[in-house]
Design a protein around this motif. Sequence first.
Motif, PDB file in Angstrom:
ATOM      1  N   ASP A  57      35.713  39.773  28.592  1.00  0.00           N
ATOM      2  CA  ASP A  57      35.935  41.217  28.704  1.00  0.00           C
ATOM      3  C   ASP A  57      34.776  42.006  28.091  1.00  0.00           C
ATOM      4  O   ASP A  57      34.341  43.013  28.650  1.00  0.00           O
ATOM      5  CB  ASP A  57      37.246  41.632  28.035  1.00  0.00           C
ATOM      6  CG  ASP A  57      38.460  41.050  28.733  1.00  0.00           C
ATOM      7  OD1 ASP A  57      38.344  40.658  29.913  1.00  0.00           O
ATOM      8  OD2 ASP A  57      39.526  40.985  28.099  1.00  0.00           O
ATOM      9  N   ALA A  58      34.276  41.555  26.955  1.00  0.00           N
ATOM     10  CA  ALA A  58      33.155  42.238  26.305  1.00  0.00           C
ATOM     11  C   ALA A  58      31.890  42.100  27.140  1.00  0.00           C
ATOM     12  O   ALA A  58      31.107  43.050  27.254  1.00  0.00           O
ATOM     13  CB  ALA A  58      32.932  41.672  24.903  1.00  0.00           C
ATOM     14  N   ALA A  59      31.675  40.924  27.737  1.00  0.00           N
ATOM     15  CA  ALA A  59      30.504  40.714  28.591  1.00  0.00           C
ATOM     16  C   ALA A  59      30.570  41.620  29.815  1.00  0.00           C
ATOM     17  O   ALA A  59      29.558  42.195  30.226  1.00  0.00           O
ATOM     18  CB  ALA A  59      30.408  39.249  28.999  1.00  0.00           C
ATOM     19  N   ILE A  83      30.893  44.413  40.259  1.00  0.00           N
ATOM     20  CA  ILE A  83      29.648  43.660  40.101  1.00  0.00           C
ATOM     21  C   ILE A  83      29.604  43.014  38.719  1.00  0.00           C
ATOM     22  O   ILE A  83      29.286  41.832  38.577  1.00  0.00           O
ATOM     23  CB  ILE A  83      28.420  44.562  40.327  1.00  0.00           C
ATOM     24  CG1 ILE A  83      28.355  45.026  41.780  1.00  0.00           C
ATOM     25  CG2 ILE A  83      27.134  43.837  39.933  1.00  0.00           C
ATOM     26  CD1 ILE A  83      27.352  46.147  42.016  1.00  0.00           C
ATOM     27  N   ALA A  84      29.928  43.788  37.682  1.00  0.00           N
ATOM     28  CA  ALA A  84      29.902  43.270  36.308  1.00  0.00           C
ATOM     29  C   ALA A  84      30.894  42.119  36.142  1.00  0.00           C
ATOM     30  O   ALA A  84      30.581  41.111  35.493  1.00  0.00           O
ATOM     31  CB  ALA A  84      30.212  44.382  35.317  1.00  0.00           C
ATOM     32  N   THR A  85      32.065  42.231  36.730  1.00  0.00           N
ATOM     33  CA  THR A  85      33.068  41.165  36.644  1.00  0.00           C
ATOM     34  C   THR A  85      32.573  39.909  37.350  1.00  0.00           C
ATOM     35  O   THR A  85      32.713  38.796  36.826  1.00  0.00           O
ATOM     36  CB  THR A  85      34.402  41.646  37.256  1.00  0.00           C
ATOM     37  OG1 THR A  85      34.830  42.809  36.540  1.00  0.00           O
ATOM     38  CG2 THR A  85      35.469  40.574  37.171  1.00  0.00           C
ATOM     39  N   ARG A  86      31.985  40.086  38.537  1.00  0.00           N
ATOM     40  CA  ARG A  86      31.454  38.934  39.277  1.00  0.00           C
ATOM     41  C   ARG A  86      30.333  38.251  38.497  1.00  0.00           C
ATOM     42  O   ARG A  86      30.300  37.027  38.368  1.00  0.00           O
ATOM     43  CB  ARG A  86      30.941  39.388  40.649  1.00  0.00           C
ATOM     44  CG  ARG A  86      30.292  38.268  41.462  1.00  0.00           C
ATOM     45  CD  ARG A  86      29.799  38.749  42.811  1.00  0.00           C
ATOM     46  NE  ARG A  86      28.921  39.898  42.771  1.00  0.00           N
ATOM     47  CZ  ARG A  86      27.598  39.834  42.540  1.00  0.00           C
ATOM     48  NH1 ARG A  86      27.023  38.676  42.280  1.00  0.00           N
ATOM     49  NH2 ARG A  86      26.872  40.936  42.544  1.00  0.00           N
ATOM     50  N   THR A  94      32.187  31.987  29.427  1.00  0.00           N
ATOM     51  CA  THR A  94      32.966  33.217  29.442  1.00  0.00           C
ATOM     52  C   THR A  94      34.083  33.152  30.474  1.00  0.00           C
ATOM     53  O   THR A  94      34.578  34.167  30.910  1.00  0.00           O
ATOM     54  CB  THR A  94      32.094  34.453  29.751  1.00  0.00           C
ATOM     55  OG1 THR A  94      31.491  34.255  31.030  1.00  0.00           O
ATOM     56  CG2 THR A  94      31.062  34.686  28.696  1.00  0.00           C
ATOM     57  N   GLY A  95      34.494  31.959  30.840  1.00  0.00           N
ATOM     58  CA  GLY A  95      35.522  31.821  31.857  1.00  0.00           C
ATOM     59  C   GLY A  95      36.892  32.262  31.414  1.00  0.00           C
ATOM     60  O   GLY A  95      37.752  32.549  32.223  1.00  0.00           O
ATOM     61  N   SER A  96      37.130  32.326  30.105  1.00  0.00           N
ATOM     62  CA  SER A  96      38.450  32.740  29.635  1.00  0.00           C
ATOM     63  C   SER A  96      38.334  34.077  28.926  1.00  0.00           C
ATOM     64  O   SER A  96      37.342  34.374  28.292  1.00  0.00           O
ATOM     65  CB  SER A  96      39.027  31.708  28.676  1.00  0.00           C
ATOM     66  OG  SER A  96      38.238  31.623  27.531  1.00  0.00           O
ATOM     67  N   THR A  97      39.369  34.869  29.050  1.00  0.00           N
ATOM     68  CA  THR A  97      39.364  36.155  28.361  1.00  0.00           C
ATOM     69  C   THR A  97      39.773  35.948  26.920  1.00  0.00           C
ATOM     70  O   THR A  97      40.348  34.930  26.556  1.00  0.00           O
ATOM     71  CB  THR A  97      40.345  37.137  29.027  1.00  0.00           C
ATOM     72  OG1 THR A  97      41.648  36.593  28.931  1.00  0.00           O
ATOM     73  CG2 THR A  97      39.989  37.405  30.465  1.00  0.00           C
ATOM     74  N   SER A  98      39.518  36.926  26.091  1.00  0.00           N
ATOM     75  CA  SER A  98      39.854  36.807  24.679  1.00  0.00           C
ATOM     76  C   SER A  98      41.359  36.688  24.480  1.00  0.00           C
ATOM     77  O   SER A  98      41.813  36.018  23.569  1.00  0.00           O
ATOM     78  CB  SER A  98      39.307  38.008  23.913  1.00  0.00           C
ATOM     79  OG  SER A  98      39.795  39.208  24.480  1.00  0.00           O
ATOM     80  N   SER A  99      42.156  37.321  25.341  1.00  0.00           N
ATOM     81  CA  SER A  99      43.605  37.224  25.190  1.00  0.00           C
ATOM     82  C   SER A  99      44.090  35.817  25.495  1.00  0.00           C
ATOM     83  O   SER A  99      45.005  35.323  24.857  1.00  0.00           O
ATOM     84  CB  SER A  99      44.307  38.244  26.088  1.00  0.00           C
ATOM     85  OG  SER A  99      44.020  37.994  27.442  1.00  0.00           O
ATOM     86  N   SER A 118      51.148  42.020  29.023  1.00  0.00           N
ATOM     87  CA  SER A 118      50.570  40.849  29.663  1.00  0.00           C
ATOM     88  C   SER A 118      49.050  40.978  29.645  1.00  0.00           C
ATOM     89  O   SER A 118      48.504  42.075  29.527  1.00  0.00           O
ATOM     90  CB  SER A 118      51.065  40.732  31.103  1.00  0.00           C
ATOM     91  OG  SER A 118      50.492  41.747  31.905  1.00  0.00           O
ATOM     92  N   GLY A 119      48.368  39.861  29.782  1.00  0.00           N
ATOM     93  CA  GLY A 119      46.904  39.872  29.808  1.00  0.00           C
ATOM     94  C   GLY A 119      46.373  40.696  30.969  1.00  0.00           C
ATOM     95  O   GLY A 119      45.374  41.395  30.845  1.00  0.00           O
ATOM     96  N   GLY A 120      47.057  40.630  32.118  1.00  0.00           N
ATOM     97  CA  GLY A 120      46.623  41.398  33.280  1.00  0.00           C
ATOM     98  C   GLY A 120      46.743  42.898  33.050  1.00  0.00           C
ATOM     99  O   GLY A 120      45.874  43.673  33.452  1.00  0.00           O
ATOM    100  N   ALA A 121      47.823  43.318  32.397  1.00  0.00           N
ATOM    101  CA  ALA A 121      48.002  44.744  32.121  1.00  0.00           C
ATOM    102  C   ALA A 121      46.946  45.245  31.143  1.00  0.00           C
ATOM    103  O   ALA A 121      46.409  46.345  31.310  1.00  0.00           O
ATOM    104  CB  ALA A 121      49.403  45.005  31.565  1.00  0.00           C
ATOM    105  N   LEU A 122      46.636  44.446  30.144  1.00  0.00           N
ATOM    106  CA  LEU A 122      45.593  44.836  29.189  1.00  0.00           C
ATOM    107  C   LEU A 122      44.231  44.908  29.872  1.00  0.00           C
ATOM    108  O   LEU A 122      43.441  45.821  29.605  1.00  0.00           O
ATOM    109  CB  LEU A 122      45.552  43.862  28.018  1.00  0.00           C
ATOM    110  CG  LEU A 122      46.704  43.982  27.026  1.00  0.00           C
ATOM    111  CD1 LEU A 122      46.626  42.866  25.987  1.00  0.00           C
ATOM    112  CD2 LEU A 122      46.678  45.328  26.335  1.00  0.00           C
ATOM    113  N   ALA A 123      43.965  43.944  30.750  1.00  0.00           N
ATOM    114  CA  ALA A 123      42.685  43.950  31.465  1.00  0.00           C
ATOM    115  C   ALA A 123      42.570  45.185  32.349  1.00  0.00           C
ATOM    116  O   ALA A 123      41.513  45.822  32.408  1.00  0.00           O
ATOM    117  CB  ALA A 123      42.534  42.679  32.291  1.00  0.00           C
TER     118      ALA A 123
END
Length: 142
Positions: A57-59, A83-86, A94-99, A118-123
Amino acid sequence: MPDTDVFRLRKSNLNAFLFADVGAESNGMPLSVVSMLGRLGGDPWATANRLAGQPRDAAVLELAEIITGAARAERSNAEIMAIATRLASLLPGTGSTSSRAARAASPGPSSSAPGRWSGGALAMLLLGLVAAFLLLRMAGFL
């Protein structure tokens, strides 16, 4: 003294990220991540290595800021975030999120417990905040 390891390129695990396409510039020329990071004036490999050490997420957030400042093309906030997410998904480590990392380290109940997001809602919340920030920045309010 600068690092003179001329074989760094062949053995780098950052190549997929560094040579990924960011998109076309306003003049139609393609832009790679290595060129975009080079515009910042530092070592693209060092920057990529630092990004790879961050939570995904930070990246993504930092890459969105870099794209906004270094790419010479008009893009919507949604396009910048996509683009940044891709690009962040191409970084090693960095394949896993911090959550997800926090959830794996914690033996407690899962995030679907009542009162937890949920992790998706936070993202999605995080992406919305970044999009709002970029919009305000591009509009000249920040």
